[in-house]
Design a protein around this motif. Structure first.
Motif, short mmCIF file in Angstrom:
data_model
loop_
_atom_site.label_atom_id
_atom_site.label_comp_id
_atom_site.label_asym_id
_atom_site.label_seq_id
_atom_site.Cartn_x
_atom_site.Cartn_y
_atom_site.Cartn_z
N ASN A 1 89.68 -49.45 -143.54
CA ASN A 1 90.63 -50.27 -142.79
C ASN A 1 91.09 -51.43 -143.68
O ASN A 1 90.36 -52.38 -143.90
CB ASN A 1 89.94 -50.79 -141.52
N ASP B 1 74.98 -45.89 -149.36
CA ASP B 1 75.97 -46.73 -148.70
C ASP B 1 75.75 -46.72 -147.20
O ASP B 1 75.42 -45.68 -146.63
CB ASP B 1 77.40 -46.25 -149.03
N ASN B 2 75.95 -47.86 -146.58
CA ASN B 2 75.82 -47.87 -145.13
C ASN B 2 77.16 -47.52 -144.50
O ASN B 2 78.21 -47.69 -145.09
CB ASN B 2 75.22 -49.19 -144.64
N TYR B 3 77.07 -47.02 -143.27
CA TYR B 3 78.24 -46.42 -142.65
C TYR B 3 79.36 -47.43 -142.43
O TYR B 3 80.52 -47.19 -142.78
CB TYR B 3 77.82 -45.79 -141.31
N VAL B 4 79.01 -48.58 -141.88
CA VAL B 4 80.08 -49.49 -141.48
C VAL B 4 80.81 -50.05 -142.70
O VAL B 4 82.00 -50.37 -142.63
CB VAL B 4 79.56 -50.61 -140.55
N MET C 1 79.54 -39.83 -152.03
CA MET C 1 79.31 -40.29 -150.66
C MET C 1 77.86 -39.96 -150.34
O MET C 1 77.50 -38.79 -150.19
CB MET C 1 80.30 -39.60 -149.73
N THR C 2 77.03 -40.98 -150.26
CA THR C 2 75.59 -40.78 -150.28
C THR C 2 74.86 -41.63 -149.25
O THR C 2 75.49 -42.34 -148.46
CB THR C 2 75.02 -41.18 -151.67
N SER C 3 73.56 -41.59 -149.33
CA SER C 3 72.73 -42.36 -148.41
C SER C 3 72.60 -43.82 -148.82
O SER C 3 72.10 -44.63 -148.06
CB SER C 3 71.33 -41.75 -148.33
N VAL D 1 74.66 -35.35 -150.79
CA VAL D 1 75.81 -35.97 -151.45
C VAL D 1 77.07 -35.19 -151.08
O VAL D 1 77.09 -33.97 -151.17
CB VAL D 1 75.67 -35.96 -152.98
N LYS D 2 78.09 -35.92 -150.65
CA LYS D 2 79.38 -35.28 -150.39
C LYS D 2 80.40 -35.86 -151.35
O LYS D 2 80.39 -37.05 -151.66
CB LYS D 2 79.80 -35.52 -148.94
N PHE E 1 85.86 -46.16 -151.03
CA PHE E 1 84.48 -45.73 -150.84
C PHE E 1 84.25 -44.33 -151.42
O PHE E 1 83.12 -43.87 -151.43
CB PHE E 1 84.06 -45.79 -149.37
N THR F 1 81.71 -48.35 -145.26
CA THR F 1 82.80 -47.42 -145.59
C THR F 1 83.93 -47.53 -144.57
O THR F 1 85.10 -47.39 -144.93
CB THR F 1 82.30 -45.96 -145.63
N LEU F 2 83.59 -47.84 -143.33
CA LEU F 2 84.63 -48.01 -142.32
C LEU F 2 85.44 -49.27 -142.60
O LEU F 2 86.64 -49.32 -142.34
CB LEU F 2 84.00 -48.08 -140.92
N ILE F 3 84.77 -50.28 -143.13
CA ILE F 3 85.48 -51.50 -143.53
C ILE F 3 86.51 -51.16 -144.59
O ILE F 3 87.69 -51.52 -144.49
CB ILE F 3 84.48 -52.55 -144.07
#
Lengths: 754, 754
Positions: A486, A476-479, A472-474, A467-468, A721, A481-483
């Motif tokens: 932006n 959630d999928n990466y993309v 911010m954890t496992s 966890v960060k 996110f 958070t990128l969405i």
């Protein structure tokens, strides 16, 4: 094997202070008057028998605090403090921890001392056996166990600096055996300095066999010892093990772990591990609770013990080891039973040893804190400065019981003073501190992978989660958070899923933007730089704008960024919805920094009053930030015809900021229960459209009484996110929403199943 | 309803050019000599009948390219170009697309024209019916269909600018009906300018009924028309639909979609949608392939058609609509059958219309490109400048067939020139271009959400995936990418999982770092700033270092960052392993920029030669970067005793850089098949330990012949969550590894199931 020579070897030197530490610390739970508590172990602490941090010892009332294995003393004491915070706040406001090794007044009838209500039947039966053998009173004595391991690199360097012993594990075991034999022999020195159980409270002794106060009842023959006849050799690991099993066979011990040596040899979790791998670390068990330390033991004590063990490795031992060890018991009993204010019989020896230790520090060039030897010598010269001496002297003014009660209260206060903080980790982000608190309480192992980066490893049995920044954890999928990172993409996707987002356009030049005047002129709209800093360069036109103002706003925005956005302005109130796994767990209203007049005080005074709240601080380390009175606030006041020394009317609300950020002194108000379900559904569905699992999404709603399905009932402004959690947990007004605990239960669903 | 007035309304003005476009373009596949190909539709194109971009039309040889619906003409033509690239490169190097509407020489026997081998039986049967009704020769005519939709905001603004029609959908339908009737009436103008099928090739006509060349066989009665008696009214949507079903009932059409009108009214995918929603857009079907455009139609043509439709909306129509429409057929047939070099009979009318159009552009203040009207007037004055005129004149020098073949070859060359690029999107990152190529080929719909940000939406039926930078996707979890972003955390986790990582420490001050000299002095180690830029501040000591050099290196590193790392140096060769879903798909060796001597040329010349490779370019838009000869390279040469005009011996390798980055001119060498499986397993397991699914992980291996399980056989340097893909797809040497396709198959496993 010339250990003295090995220790000064150049290849050994860099690793001399390499070590690993662990502390187990027991204390009795008492009520606020210092009487033994009548409650069970706190329910809020996960009740697994194998809780890694907080367990029960013999009695249901004995709380044992266990630190994880730590590589530095700093880390060790951080954890010790943090786990204490969790223990205290889990017990609730009616209990505290008794700061002495000797228990508070005990029940007259021994049976009324409650054995720990563990789930494991075998563990309960073992405690019953102890009760039968030693009586329950003795089992109520508490203390500190100091687990110590020489660093692996140190042992390897020492191993390489000799050639007599060929097997590494054998070598390691010999190192620990020497240190152990010397420790038992010389442990009277520890008892002199840190013994701290001079007197007992009511009902501890059936008949008090002591003639007045001593240094340490706990470390004397009146303390926590096996029956006569229990004798174990430390000459080799084989002898140690075969003696131990002999004791069990003869019925002198019920189990091997019942062997109450001042030093326990440890191979691993089980005694049997010793036979396989040899000794991996040792457990020093002769440490009384230090009444003058909030957490029962001081950093200096730990530093002393570390140095003492290196010294004992260096120091020659007697020829006959069994004799040598046995002599230690005799010396120790003498010192333990001396009057706390009298000089020890072995003062001269003690002085020599302190001199030798200091000399060794010089030879080995060890970075030991300057004050250690000063303090040791002071205690040697003046027994009233030892722990036992200090406690005895203090108690003279009232009673030991009163002194202990008032110390407990001080500790209690400290732990409740800033209940949102986790002592030992207050430099970390508040949400991370609260998450760590909850994880510890739930019995999840917490390891800090990067402290500045708020990066944690959480472990429950074999289940590991990273966890960060608290959320911010496992899951959630990466993309996704990128969405959210932006804004343009976020808006496009939400729009494609038929959610209302402000319509708008990006522009790279003033000319382009001017050409779009017709699009916006008659509607409410906002002009802003694509990336905004604290609202600079933003112009809001709630009723449209003429071409001149439009031009001005565009020019202003382009001063801040080379891309600007012109967007529809959505009227209404902004709410933050906190969504976890398709459920809204909190809704927050944020109100710009403000004060409420009372017709008497100036704005400056009202701000000071409001800032006095201990929830307000700075730099995201408290749930709320202090209201500033800087240029921006003064400008805002001026706009309303005020100055900082104006006196607002009673109940008049004076705003000091336009923006509602908590970081600029805004108020957070929980409205979770007030927001209708249809708006919560919008939030949940929008977060799902973005593919997110943990998300803070901001909705503007004009009137929550209007159904969310109405045209233009709401608009979605943005999705975050890594949304702040602490502002929901400690809101300015309204109910606390423990989001960190929800995150933990989401990451570790098995916690809810058991 | 006064459309003229509505069009100049202030609220309508901002939206006048709002529109959506789509192109469908058919061409016949031919071999490199211009003969009809004998192959099937390319296997590499996903063979679903409903491929969104590339389908077969009537014949297996007719390739139909379909753009997505686009909001701008720029976007439309970008897609058109990109899909052509995919089509060309999927056909392979032995085929090209015939650039004319009229097919190349056909087989003598009509049966030898192969009907499209579709999976859907009904679709094949329909083609059989067409074959029976019209003959297969006619079905081989190709053309462009231009789909056009007035912007929703424009239609709404027009709707609001009138009060006669109360229902929005009814209003919209009336708008399209007027434009359609006028289009059919005036379409001869399009035939004049852009008709481009003057002659047919061998075996098209059984008996050539034409007396010499014309403007457009395709648009004449000899082209692609329904049988006599097929007449449909455009007076209302009800009449249109009832006439159509009457034609089917009478057996004049087999299905409603067989109605070959120059304008098809579209409600949605099915004809029946029209009855429900009215007209949503129209399909202009009378556009011949433009032989002089690589993609069969020009931007200016599209711009003309858009403007023409606005003009036709504005222009009054005749009283009797059915008559009006029918007249259009007559005019068009006249113009279509005129000689390509003669003036049109309706030149005067054409001039008036062009004047009116230009006037309208002025009134409505439309930003139309300046050259459009110049070109239109030129074509009107000089028929040899029309498409038909140009093609006819060109063909006079050799033959139409030869002209078409050489044009096809030009297009073919363009598409193969830089096979790694995707035309239309060359400003995007190379890996994203290649991924888009593969997605289009696989029949996945590609939408660009943010072009600068390389943000794509991929869609296959109902399955949506978002992708950023080619490999940042939903299959990776968020915290795993955060782990990889943090080098310290990455190393800790790998170490905890028993992988070998360089041991090291972080330091915040020079003093701290100096104190650790003993730890490193005798081992190979590296001193570096925590965040490194192009290797600045890094010192490598392969054999340990004396205290002075150690001090210097530390000072150097602290100049670059306020945190430095001192780390064990792991000797060996660095390999990049590309792991997707627990499998290694590529292993790459990167070699610093270098040239190989030939005993004749200078280093400067050798560099120029090497840079001539079309794979080398700059700024990550080509698979390799050009080798520079800047200060760093010259310094590196100097160190080896060379200058840029030195002539190296034959086969001597001269390195121009220390670092092996591809971005500084390094060579990429695929070694996937050479790396033993045990090292691949290490890579896979390490990536799994980090929880990652798509990852480029760097291993240093001293000797790949030594088993990976040997002590210190390898070391892991770092893991990348957005590893470059193009360097594996277009390596300098070795086999190409199509990682983008693996990513697509990972995201859309259903592609492999069908």
């Amino acid at each position: 094997m010339d250990i003295k020579k090995m220790l000064v070897n150049d290849h050994v030197k860099p690793y001399l202070l390499n070590a690993r530490y662990g502390i187990e610390k027991e204390s009795n739970r008492v009520d606020l008057s210092g009487n033994l508590a009548k409650t069970d172990h706190p329910k809020s602490i996960s009740l697994r028998d194998e809780h890694p941090y907080i367990q029960r010892d013999f009695s249901e009332l004995q709380m044992e605090i266990i630190t994880p294995v730590s590589n530095t003393l700093e880390e060790l004491f951080n954890y010790l403090a943090a786990i204490h915070d969790v223990a205290y706040r889990s017990m609730g406001k009616n209990e505290m921890l008794w700061p002495l090794s000797m228990p508070p007044q005990l029940p007259e009838k021994e049976e009324n001392i409650v054995i720990a209500k563990l789930k494991n039947v075998e563990n309960v039966l073992y405690r019953q056996t102890l009760s039968d053998t030693y009586g329950r009173r003795k089992q109520m004595i508490c203390g500190v166990h100091f687990n110590f391991e020489f660093g692996d690199e140190l042992i390897r360097a020492l191993f390489n600096a000799q050639s007599e012993i060929k097997d590494f594990h054998h070598f390691k075991t010999e190192i620990y055996l020497k240190a152990t034999r010397n420790y038992i022999h010389y442990r009277w020195l520890v008892t002199y300095f840190y013994g701290a159980s001079p007197s007992s409270e009511k009902n501890f002794f059936e008949e008090d066999s002591l003639n007045g106060p001593v240094r340490s009842i706990r470390n004397s023959k009146y303390g926590y010892t096996n029956s006569a006849g229990v004798e174990v050799s430390y000459s080799s690991i084989q002898n140690y093990l075969s003696d131990l099993s002999l004791m069990v066979k003869r019925g002198l011990l019920s189990k091997e772990k019942e062997f109450y040596s001042p030093v326990r040899l440890r191979g691993g979790q089980q005694v049997s591990d010793l036979a396989v791998h040899g000794i991996n670390y040792i457990e020093l068990r002769n440490i009384d609770l230090n009444p003058f330390e909030t957490y029962g033991v001081s950093y200096e004590q730990a530093e002393f013990l570390h140095l003492f063990l290196i010294y004992l490795l260096w120091k020659d031992e007697g020829e006959n080891c069994d004799e040598w060890v046995k002599m230690g018991d005799y010396y120790n009993d003498v010192v333990a039973l001396e009057h706390p204010l009298e000089h020890t019989k072995f003062k001269k020896d003690a002085e020599n040893m302190i001199d030798e230790m200091e000399h060794l520090v010089q030879i080995l060039d060890l970075p030991i804190s300057d004050t250690l030897f000063i303090h040791l010598r002071e205690m040697l010269m003046d027994p009233s400065k030892t722990l036992a001496g200090r406690l005895y002297k203090e108690s003279g003014k009232s009673s030991q019981c009163q002194v202990a009660t008032s110390i407990a209260k001080e500790n209690y206060k400290k732990s409740w003073d800033k209940p949102y903080q986790l002592t030992g980790f207050t430099d970390m982000e508040l949400s991370t501190q609260i998450l760590m608190f909850d994880a510890i309480q739930q019995g999840i192992q917490v390891e800090i992978l990067d402290r500045q980066d708020q990066f944690l490893k959480l472990k429950l049995k074999d289940h590991v989660e990273y966890v960060k920044n608290g959320n911010m954890t496992s899951v959630d999928n990466y993309v996704s958070t990128l969405i959210m990172e932006n804004k343009t993409v976020t808006k496009k996707i939400l729009h494609q899923h038929a959610f209302r987002v402000p319509k708008g356009e990006e522009f790279q030049t003033i000319e382009q933007a001017l050409r779009s005047y017709d699009f916006f002129s008659t509607k409410p709209f906002v002009v802003k730089p694509k990336t905004t800093n604290y609202g600079l360069g933003i112009s809001i036109f709630k009723e449209g704008a003429n071409e001149e103002d439009y031009h001005k706003a565009i020019t202003l925005a382009f001063k801040e960024d080379n891309t600007i956005l012109i967007e529809e302005f959505i009227k209404g109130t902004e709410y933050r919805f906190f969504v976890i796994n398709d459920q809204v767990y909190a809704v927050l209203l944020r109100i710009p920094a403000n004060v409420k007049g009372d017709g008497k005080h100036t704005i400056q005074e009202l701000v000071n009053q409001k800032n006095n709240d201990s929830l307000r601080g700075s730099d995201h380390r408290t749930p709320l930030e202090r209201i500033q009175l800087g240029e921006l606030e003064k400008l805002m006041l001026k706009g309303q015809g005020y100055q900082i020394d104006s006196i607002p009317k009673k109940d008049e609300i004076i705003f000091l900021r336009e923006n509602s950020n908590i970081s600029t002194g805004g108020d957070s108000i929980d409205v979770t229960d007030q927001i209708p379900d249809d708006y919560k559904k919008i939030a949940v569905d929008a977060v799902a459209a973005l593919g997110a699992k943990i998300c803070g999404i901001d909705l503007i709603i004009e009137d929550t009484n209007v159904p969310a399905t109405n045209k233009n009932a709401y608009g979605i402004i943005e999705a975050n996110f890594n949304p702040s959690m602490y502002m929901h947990i400690y809101p300015y007004k309204g109910k606390s929403r423990r989001l960190t605990m929800h995150i933990i239960h989401y990451l570790f669903p098995e916690l809810l199943q058991s």
